[in-house]
Scaffold this motif. Structure first.
Motif, PDB file in Angstrom:
ATOM      1  N   HIS A  97       0.835  -1.201   0.000  1.00 53.39           N
ATOM      2  CA  HIS A  97       0.000   0.000   0.000  1.00 53.39           C
ATOM      3  C   HIS A  97       0.877   1.262   0.000  1.00 53.39           C
ATOM      4  O   HIS A  97       0.900   2.044   0.960  1.00 53.39           O
ATOM      5  N   GLU A  99       0.598   4.029  -1.238  1.00 55.95           N
ATOM      6  CA  GLU A  99      -0.055   5.343  -1.184  1.00 55.95           C
ATOM      7  C   GLU A  99       0.209   6.052   0.140  1.00 55.95           C
ATOM      8  O   GLU A  99       0.099   7.284   0.225  1.00 55.95           O
ATOM      9  N   LYS A 100       0.572   5.302   1.159  1.00 57.03           N
ATOM     10  CA  LYS A 100       0.830   5.918   2.462  1.00 57.03           C
ATOM     11  C   LYS A 100       2.068   6.809   2.452  1.00 57.03           C
ATOM     12  O   LYS A 100       2.277   7.599   3.367  1.00 57.03           O
ATOM     13  N   TYR A 101       2.863   6.736   1.399  1.00 57.65           N
ATOM     14  CA  TYR A 101       4.081   7.542   1.308  1.00 57.65           C
ATOM     15  C   TYR A 101       3.871   8.858   0.547  1.00 57.65           C
ATOM     16  O   TYR A 101       4.829   9.545   0.240  1.00 57.65           O
ATOM     17  N   TYR A 115      10.091   4.618  -0.276  1.00 60.51           N
ATOM     18  CA  TYR A 115       9.533   3.294   0.017  1.00 60.51           C
ATOM     19  C   TYR A 115      10.475   2.140  -0.327  1.00 60.51           C
ATOM     20  O   TYR A 115      10.127   0.974  -0.135  1.00 60.51           O
TER      21      TYR A 115
END
Length: 368
Positions: A97, A99-101, A115
């Motif tokens: 996932h 997108e958390k970065y 990441y």
């Protein structure tokens, strides 16, 4: 063996814009954030690879692409090294996932440098093949269940056209009436904002417009206000209600859902209306009338708003739209058909949920 993402892949970049390839033809596919774009006369990658959306909408979405293909510049190449299968890398990155970065408020971005140190379990190539096979079979079942649900939806729409014809053309010359004439009540929800947190038992959750945009009611699409005292108006969804999205994106204004049970711990926001109809109109018939292409186009046409913001339909304009109104007996026949088909949908949805749960648990087992 625990490894970092950078141990199994290399970063690659593309400077292509979608406008660069619009008029091209060829044998090699090129992809963007939304998927396949077209075929072109060149390719950037000789072997299969993974790509991640690194800019804008859909950031973090991960896809697997074939040999002799390319992506545009909003995508990040992740090129597998010899110690990992492309398919295995795809599942690994999907599990992370990314997108958390994201960084950036206006146009979000994610960067490989942020990441690349993500850790996961790396198995031998033979074990990777086994894992890819198991996960692939799970995904195939998930896709099959989703197709079943879509076919059941199409089945209902086909039955609607068979009984009532096209809403715009009204081939059976049904009596016409304004929507407002068949409404018994139409209540708007609460208008307000506040800090949000996870729901606890007994607390009231405010429904989002996404609770209806898929065409059926999703009570999990809600937010819980940190300070419940901010809520000044309580409109609860109850069995038999038709919920109508009066504010949404231009394409989604007018989305509807039927509520099949009472929800005493949920309330409507002001972007949703709770509608009850008089005895001459059945809720299921009205849902499919309001969901027809011609009526949805009318909602879009009369909505107000600006690009980048929500569009709104006023209650006055909503009630003034004219629709055909067939005999109630025929509406009841359609409603019975919808309810019977809905039982099949519940069974398929349950099977889908169970397979998705299995898939998620396997991803955790293999890569967590």
């Amino acid at each position: 063996m625990r490894v970092k993402l950078e141990d199994v892949c290399e970063r690659g970049s593309s400077n292509l814009k979608q406008s660069d390839v619009v008029d091209m033809e060829g044998d090699y596919p090129i992809y963007g954030a939304s998927g396949y774009i077209s075929n072109v006369d060149f390719y950037h990658q000789e072997n299969p690879y993974v790509a991640v959306v690194k800019d804008g909408a859909g950031i973090g979405r991960t896809t697997l692409h074939p040999a002799k293909s390319s992506v545009i510049g909003t995508m990040q190449y992740l090129l597998p090294k010899d110690n990992v299968l492309p398919e295995y890398l795809y599942y690994v990155v999907s599990y992370m996932h990314l997108e958390k970065y994201f960084t950036g408020a206006t146009i979000p971005h994610i960067y490989f440098k942020d990441y690349k140190n993500e850790e996961f379990n790396l198995d031998s190539l033979d074990k990777q093949k086994e894992i890819v096979d198991v996960l692939g079979k799970c995904e195939a079942v998930i896709e099959l269940r989703k197709k079943e649900l879509l076919l059941l939806d199409e089945f209902i729409k086909a039955r609607f056209v068979e009984l009532f014809g096209d809403v715009e053309n009204n081939p059976f010359s049904w009596e016409k009436t304004k929507i407002g004439a068949v409404i018994q009540s139409c209540e708007a929800g609460w208008s307000g904002n506040g800090a949000q947190r996870e729901k606890r038992d007994g607390e009231v959750a405010v429904l989002k417009v996404s609770a209806v945009t898929k065409g059926y009611f999703i009570p999990e699409e809600c937010k819980v206000l940190d300070d419940q005292r901010n809520i000044k108006k309580y409109i609860f969804p109850e069995k038999g209600d038709l919920l109508f999205s009066r504010a949404n994106t231009r394409e989604m204004v007018g989305a509807t859902a039927i509520v099949t049970q009472d929800y005493p711990e949920h309330i409507l926001s002001d972007k949703l209306w709770k509608i009850r109809f008089t005895d001459v109109a059945d809720a299921y018939y009205m849902k499919y009338v309001l969901s027809s292409n011609s009526i949805r186009s009318m909602f879009s046409a009369v909505s107000t708003g600006t690009s980048g913001s929500m569009y709104n339909v006023s209650m006055e304009k909503f009630k003034s739209i004219t629709i055909p109104l067939p005999p109630r007996e025929l509406q009841n026949q359609f409603a019975s058909f919808v309810e019977a088909t809905a039982k099949s949908k519940v069974a398929v949805q349950k099977a889908l949920d169970e397979t998705q749960l299995l898939f998620d648990s396997l991803m955790q087992k293999y890569f967590g």
